[in-house]
Write a protein that holds these residues in place. Structure first.
Motif, PDB file in Angstrom:
ATOM      1  N   SER A 299     -33.288 -24.776 -11.680  1.00 52.52           N
ATOM      2  CA  SER A 299     -31.836 -24.912 -11.564  1.00 52.52           C
ATOM      3  C   SER A 299     -31.157 -23.643 -12.076  1.00 52.52           C
ATOM      4  N   HIS A 300     -29.897 -23.477 -11.690  1.00 50.67           N
ATOM      5  CA  HIS A 300     -29.083 -22.372 -12.190  1.00 50.67           C
ATOM      6  C   HIS A 300     -28.888 -22.512 -13.691  1.00 50.67           C
ATOM      7  N   GLN A 301     -28.914 -21.389 -14.397  1.00 46.64           N
ATOM      8  CA  GLN A 301     -28.776 -21.403 -15.847  1.00 46.64           C
ATOM      9  C   GLN A 301     -27.449 -20.829 -16.334  1.00 46.64           C
ATOM     10  N   CYS A 302     -26.632 -20.328 -15.427  1.00 45.77           N
ATOM     11  CA  CYS A 302     -25.315 -19.806 -15.813  1.00 45.77           C
ATOM     12  C   CYS A 302     -24.429 -19.769 -14.573  1.00 45.77           C
ATOM     13  N   GLY A 303     -23.157 -19.519 -14.780  1.00 44.89           N
ATOM     14  CA  GLY A 303     -22.224 -19.437 -13.661  1.00 44.89           C
ATOM     15  C   GLY A 303     -21.650 -20.788 -13.277  1.00 44.89           C
ATOM     16  N   ARG A 304     -20.944 -20.785 -12.149  1.00 41.61           N
ATOM     17  CA  ARG A 304     -20.291 -22.004 -11.674  1.00 41.61           C
ATOM     18  C   ARG A 304     -21.294 -23.099 -11.318  1.00 41.61           C
ATOM     19  N   ARG A 305     -22.506 -22.717 -10.939  1.00 41.50           N
ATOM     20  CA  ARG A 305     -23.512 -23.680 -10.509  1.00 41.50           C
ATOM     21  C   ARG A 305     -24.493 -24.033 -11.625  1.00 41.50           C
ATOM     22  N   LYS A 306     -24.145 -23.783 -12.845  1.00 40.06           N
ATOM     23  CA  LYS A 306     -25.062 -24.044 -13.951  1.00 40.06           C
ATOM     24  C   LYS A 306     -25.506 -25.502 -13.968  1.00 40.06           C
ATOM     25  N   GLY A 307     -26.827 -25.702 -14.041  1.00 33.46           N
ATOM     26  CA  GLY A 307     -27.391 -27.047 -14.064  1.00 33.46           C
ATOM     27  C   GLY A 307     -27.702 -27.609 -12.700  1.00 33.46           C
ATOM     28  N   LYS A 308     -27.241 -26.977 -11.632  1.00 32.95           N
ATOM     29  CA  LYS A 308     -27.490 -27.465 -10.281  1.00 32.95           C
ATOM     30  C   LYS A 308     -28.785 -26.862  -9.741  1.00 32.95           C
ATOM     31  N   GLN A 309     -29.505 -27.659  -8.983  1.00 33.61           N
ATOM     32  CA  GLN A 309     -30.794 -27.250  -8.450  1.00 33.61           C
ATOM     33  C   GLN A 309     -30.611 -26.192  -7.362  1.00 33.61           C
ATOM     34  N   TYR A 310     -31.568 -25.272  -7.283  1.00 35.25           N
ATOM     35  CA  TYR A 310     -31.503 -24.226  -6.261  1.00 35.25           C
ATOM     36  C   TYR A 310     -31.668 -24.845  -4.886  1.00 35.25           C
TER      37      TYR A 310
END
Length: 564
Positions: A299-310
């Motif tokens: 998953s994303h670790q920073c930014g607007r998508r933090k915590g969301k799966q790739y």
């Protein structure tokens, strides 16, 4: 007493031997030699070494010189015709010598002017179309702009085409090697060999059939994979793994050793997992492919998508993938020093990406809108600063890099808001308070009040595209023989070639002048006087890239002096 034999030895051309007191000095070659001593006679007379007579150089006259000044007698008087020709010849010689002196004086004057003017001519070329801002350019700015002279002489088209073809072939071969290794690591063992042979072997074991004497013993037969009894948990088949997206990546780091790692990643659509491999080459023929990021769902670790799966939509040229360093124990120590591992996608298989996209692919519309607004904020700031950095990018960006390093007392690359404001003020990069606060809210997404100064510089000033940056890495990798992440200045001096610079070809500058200008501006960016790090090398060309619109012109600036 000198015996008769000794006396005969001392005689030269009929001259009798004399005592030491009777020796006459030597007065020229035409006078006869008075005597010659031998070691035997001197030993008989005196135990002291012989005294060499003084040589009168003034009396030595060459016979040719003596005959040169002899004027024959009874010469006839010159006639009037001869005198007239003599006067004409004398006048012509004087006039010719006068013209030669004038031409020599003019050439000397032009040469002096030519030696003093190259830098002025180059400076005029560097600041053309910007006469109003000429006084703002420093000497370092003008010397840095000399590198743009390589864009005036494009790379030979045929040579460039051959080199490009070779690079494409090498890249495809590298990708094929990595893809084969990935399939070998993740493919189910059941699809590599015939599963039915397991059933045949198990049936023979259960029926306790005695081995046939005519059958070849097992140790001489070809042992396939299932005969080795290898157990695997993978159930993936070649058909499942074929639905993948392949991409090239690099580590976002100022550490040269990490930034120049060759990474190739794969995103599998069947389970939304990804893996990244590192390709290493030792010499010309020896290669090694090892997992860098193990295959899993991330998953994303920073930014607007933090915590969301790739997802598939997250992969494009220029996209940044983030991973927690603590989740990957096999990473190098230099990478694990940072909390986040950031990978930038530099190239992607566009054909595979287009084929994998489907109409049903879900997208978070609200996140896309927010990311678009963030990019607009940064673009507005970058447009304001671009005009100021157009001719001064090298000096300002390299200066910012050194200034940030000096402020970074802890050495973790993080600075607070006050430090960034002070840096912008020192380098006269005025940004409105509203724009600065908007950018800070985007960059400080974790809310701890500190931001990586590399991310800040990339957001506020921008960065060159991945095509340009790939050539910067190629140049540095060629210079970094030992893969240490830093290059001695002496190696840069040896490898830098200024023969094809436009100023050298036109004769306005010498190779040494161009090379010295480059080294002088590069040394200003270095924290150490005898070596250049990758971050400093990248900052130099990052600043130079701001003033160059065409990508091919920038590539020529790197290709020509470094021979890549």
């Amino acid at each position: 007493m000198i015996n008769t034999g000794t006396q005969m030895d001392l005689e030269v051309k009929g001259v009798a031997a004399t005592s030491r007191s009777q020796i006459q000095p030597f007065f020229g070659r035409k006078k006869p030699l008075q005597q010659r001593w031998t070691s035997e006679s001197w030993t008989n007379q005196n135990s002291c070494p012989p005294v060499v007579p003084r040589l009168d150089l003034g009396s030595l006259v060459d016979s040719d010189d003596e005959d040169q000044n002899i004027i024959p007698e009874n010469l006839p008087a010159p006639t009037d015709k001869y005198k007239l020709k003599y006067q004409q010849c004398k006048t012509e010689i004087k006039e010719g010598y006068k013209q030669y002196s004038q031409r020599n004086a003019e050439n000397t004057k032009s040469n002096v002017t030519h030696k003093q003017s190259p830098r002025n001519k180059i400076d005029e070329k560097c600041v053309q179309d910007e006469e109003a801002n000429t006084d703002d350019l420093t000497t370092l700015d003008r010397k840095a702009l000399l590198q743009q002279g390589y864009a005036d002489n494009p790379w030979n088209k045929q040579q460039r085409a051959r080199k490009l073809d070779a690079e494409i072939v090498a890249a495809e071969k590298k990708k094929q090697i990595v893809a084969e290794q990935v399939m070998t690591d993740h493919l189910s063992r059941a699809v590599i060999s015939d599963p039915e042979q397991n059933l045949a072997i198990e049936q023979k074991e259960s029926d306790h059939i005695l081995p046939d004497s005519k059958m070849t013993p097992l140790r001489f037969r070809k042992r396939t994979l299932h005969e080795t009894k290898i157990r695997t948990h993978s159930t993936l088949t070649e058909n499942v793994l074929s639905h993948k997206l392949q991409f090239d990546g690099r580590i976002v780091s100022r550490n040269g050793r990490d930034a120049c790692r060759e990474l190739i990643g794969f995103f599998f659509t069947h389970d939304q997992s990804l893996t990244i491999y590192e390709y290493r080459q030792f010499g010309k023929n020896r290669t090694n492919v090892l997992p860098f990021i193990q295959k899993s769902i991330y998953s994303h670790q920073c930014g607007r998508r933090k915590g969301k799966q790739y997802r598939l939509g997250d992969f494009y040229v220029g996209a940044t993938l983030t991973f927690l360093s603590s989740d990957h124990l096999s990473l190098p120590e230099s990478i694990k020093e940072n909390t986040l591992l950031k990978l930038r996608i530099t190239n992607i298989d566009q054909i595979a990406l287009d084929s994998l996209k489907t109409a049903s692919m879900e997208q978070e519309d609200d996140i896309i809108i927010q990311e678009t607004n963030d990019r607009l904020v940064f673009k507005a700031i970058q447009d304001v600063l671009k005009e100021k950095l157009h001719k001064r990018g090298v000096r300002i960006l390299t200066g910012l890099g050194k200034y940030f390093q000096q402020l970074d007392k802890e050495g973790n690359g993080l600075l607070d808001k006050a430090d960034f404001k002070q840096a912008l003020k020192v380098f006269h990069l005025e940004v409105s308070e509203k724009d600065f606060e908007s950018a800070w809210l985007i960059l400080n997404d974790n809310g701890n009040g500190k931001v990586d100064y590399g991310e800040f510089k990339r957001g506020i000033i921008g960065e060159m595209n991945e095509y340009r940056k790939s050539y910067v890495r190629k140049a540095f990798m060629k210079l970094d023989f030992n893969k240490s992440g830093s290059v001695p200045i002496i190696n840069i001096r040896k490898c830098y070639c200024a023969k094809k610079h436009s100023q050298v070809i036109s004769g306005h500058s010498t190779e040494e002048e161009i090379k010295s200008s480059f080294l002088e501006t590069l040394k200003v960016a270095c924290s150490k006087s005898d070596e250049v790090s990758y971050g400093e090398f990248e900052d130099y060309y990052e600043g130079l890239s701001i003033g160059i619109v065409d990508d091919e012109d920038f590539v020529n600036i790197l290709r020509t002096p470094w021979g890549i």
